[in-house]
Design a protein around this motif. Sequence first.
Motif, PDB file in Angstrom:
ATOM      1  N   ALA A  22       0.837  -1.208   0.000  1.00 22.96           N
ATOM      2  CA  ALA A  22       0.000   0.000   0.000  1.00 22.96           C
ATOM      3  C   ALA A  22       0.865   1.249   0.000  1.00 22.96           C
ATOM      4  N   VAL A  23       1.982   1.210   0.742  1.00 23.85           N
ATOM      5  CA  VAL A  23       2.908   2.339   0.829  1.00 23.85           C
ATOM      6  C   VAL A  23       4.311   1.765   0.664  1.00 23.85           C
ATOM      7  N   ASP A  24       5.067   2.343  -0.297  1.00 21.64           N
ATOM      8  CA  ASP A  24       6.257   1.665  -0.805  1.00 21.64           C
ATOM      9  C   ASP A  24       7.543   2.446  -0.530  1.00 21.64           C
ATOM     10  N   GLY A  25       7.950   2.493   0.726  1.00 23.49           N
ATOM     11  CA  GLY A  25       9.254   3.076   1.056  1.00 23.49           C
ATOM     12  C   GLY A  25       9.337   4.577   0.837  1.00 23.49           C
ATOM     13  N   ILE A  26       8.346   5.326   1.330  1.00 24.82           N
ATOM     14  CA  ILE A  26       8.332   6.769   1.069  1.00 24.82           C
ATOM     15  C   ILE A  26       9.051   7.546   2.180  1.00 24.82           C
ATOM     16  N   SER A  27       9.721   8.633   1.759  1.00 24.13           N
ATOM     17  CA  SER A  27      10.406   9.533   2.687  1.00 24.13           C
ATOM     18  C   SER A  27      10.000  10.956   2.362  1.00 24.13           C
ATOM     19  N   PHE A  28       9.586  11.698   3.378  1.00 23.04           N
ATOM     20  CA  PHE A  28       9.283  13.115   3.185  1.00 23.04           C
ATOM     21  C   PHE A  28       9.207  13.772   4.558  1.00 23.04           C
ATOM     22  N   SER A  29       9.253  15.115   4.554  1.00 18.96           N
ATOM     23  CA  SER A  29       9.144  15.877   5.799  1.00 18.96           C
ATOM     24  C   SER A  29       7.997  16.857   5.674  1.00 18.96           C
ATOM     25  N   ARG A  59       0.132   5.191  -6.199  1.00 20.15           N
ATOM     26  CA  ARG A  59       0.494   3.778  -6.025  1.00 20.15           C
ATOM     27  C   ARG A  59       1.561   3.574  -4.951  1.00 20.15           C
ATOM     28  N   GLY A  60       1.407   4.297  -3.863  1.00 20.22           N
ATOM     29  CA  GLY A  60       2.298   4.090  -2.717  1.00 20.22           C
ATOM     30  C   GLY A  60       3.661   4.730  -2.833  1.00 20.22           C
ATOM     31  N   ARG A  61       3.881   5.541  -3.892  1.00 22.49           N
ATOM     32  CA  ARG A  61       5.191   6.205  -4.049  1.00 22.49           C
ATOM     33  C   ARG A  61       5.042   7.716  -4.164  1.00 22.49           C
ATOM     34  N   ILE A  62       6.091   8.432  -3.748  1.00 20.53           N
ATOM     35  CA  ILE A  62       6.064   9.894  -3.838  1.00 20.53           C
ATOM     36  C   ILE A  62       6.350  10.311  -5.287  1.00 20.53           C
ATOM     37  N   LEU A  63       5.437  11.096  -5.873  1.00 19.53           N
ATOM     38  CA  LEU A  63       5.593  11.541  -7.260  1.00 19.53           C
ATOM     39  C   LEU A  63       6.094  12.983  -7.339  1.00 19.53           C
ATOM     40  N   ALA A  64       5.846  13.765  -6.301  1.00 19.56           N
ATOM     41  CA  ALA A  64       6.310  15.158  -6.276  1.00 19.56           C
ATOM     42  C   ALA A  64       6.336  15.628  -4.834  1.00 19.56           C
ATOM     43  N   ASP A  65       7.245  16.560  -4.552  1.00 20.63           N
ATOM     44  CA  ASP A  65       7.358  17.144  -3.208  1.00 20.63           C
ATOM     45  C   ASP A  65       7.914  18.544  -3.433  1.00 20.63           C
ATOM     46  N   CYS A  66       7.042  19.543  -3.547  1.00 17.30           N
ATOM     47  CA  CYS A  66       7.472  20.894  -3.931  1.00 17.30           C
ATOM     48  C   CYS A  66       6.434  21.921  -3.500  1.00 17.30           C
ATOM     49  N   SER A  67       6.776  23.203  -3.683  1.00 17.99           N
ATOM     50  CA  SER A  67       5.805  24.238  -3.332  1.00 17.99           C
ATOM     51  C   SER A  67       4.618  24.164  -4.296  1.00 17.99           C
ATOM     52  N   MET A  68       3.478  24.638  -3.824  1.00 15.99           N
ATOM     53  CA  MET A  68       2.289  24.643  -4.674  1.00 15.99           C
ATOM     54  C   MET A  68       2.544  25.470  -5.932  1.00 15.99           C
ATOM     55  N   ALA A  69       3.239  26.606  -5.781  1.00 20.43           N
ATOM     56  CA  ALA A  69       3.516  27.477  -6.934  1.00 20.43           C
ATOM     57  C   ALA A  69       4.341  26.727  -7.984  1.00 20.43           C
ATOM     58  N   ASP A  70       5.384  26.001  -7.552  1.00 20.96           N
ATOM     59  CA  ASP A  70       6.202  25.234  -8.489  1.00 20.96           C
ATOM     60  C   ASP A  70       5.376  24.133  -9.152  1.00 20.96           C
ATOM     61  N   PHE A  71       4.546  23.475  -8.364  1.00 20.68           N
ATOM     62  CA  PHE A  71       3.755  22.378  -8.919  1.00 20.68           C
ATOM     63  C   PHE A  71       2.828  22.896 -10.015  1.00 20.68           C
TER      64      PHE A  71
END
Length: 218
Positions: free
Chosen positions: A16-23, A202-214
């Motif tokens: 369900a969640v595949d080795g994700i890292s984020f802060s 699918r359980g992986r991080i696809l993006a991690d950025c500011s809303m403006a950048d996204f």
Amino acid sequence: MIEAQGLTKRYGDRTAVDGISFSVHPGRVTGFLGPNGAGKSTTMRMLLGLDRPTAGTVTVNGRSYADFPAPLRQVGALLEARALHPGRSARDHLRWMAASNGLAVRRVDEVLDMVGLTDVAGQRVGRFSLGMGQRLGIAVALLGDPPVVVLDEPVNGLDPEGIRWVRTLTRRLAAEGRTVFLSSHLMSEMALTADHLVVIGRGRILADCSMADFIAQH
Ligand code: ADP
Ligand code: ADP
């Protein structure tokens, strides 16, 4: 601050969640975006210490709570389908939650005011609309005046005015220096609410950025 490192959850042979890292940093509203089934609720339950990761670690303000749920005072949470007692009034529900968590009962009137339910606080919860139920769930999350607030689909079922209200409230919580993390499956709603975005699929991080950048990139 919330930190997830290599967070993994498997159910049998399904990951369900595949080795994700984020802060998730204090002082801003971080959105957790992904379609249904992407792994948002599973991740949030692990962030809250309600579900044990198959692998990986979670720390909240430097502390790990792999073996016990976080007290309401540290982390306030809104989870989907929280059981409410239909015959109780909103105020009684909050009083009960405060008492059973060792919190001051005077906080009840403060949080009712924060979520805009003061006028209907005496009504039975069973008669509440979905939006009022969401507000009450957020009131429960805020009872302990927690430095970290985690909200699973807080704008679910809310009308545009309700969505703007969630935005105003969560921005205020972030401006007070709190860590605010909320999930949604709808980008249109998230764009109105979050400053920073973590996208899961699918359980992986696809993006991690500011809303403006996204928004600039998509
Ligand atoms: P989201 O919150 O993004 O909709 P979930 O975290 O609820 O996603 O689910 C992620 C995946 O894990 C889905 O494929 C779901 O079917 C599966 N899943 C979630 N909870 C369980 C469970 N208790 N047992 C088996 N599979 C589960
Ligand atoms: P939690 O809110 O911690 O998930 P539950 O809602 O599952 O806990 O309730 C746990 C127990 O407390 C149940 O026996 C339930 O009937 C009781 N309870 C929960 N909320 C109230 C309330 N507002 N008034 C009275 N009893 C309550």
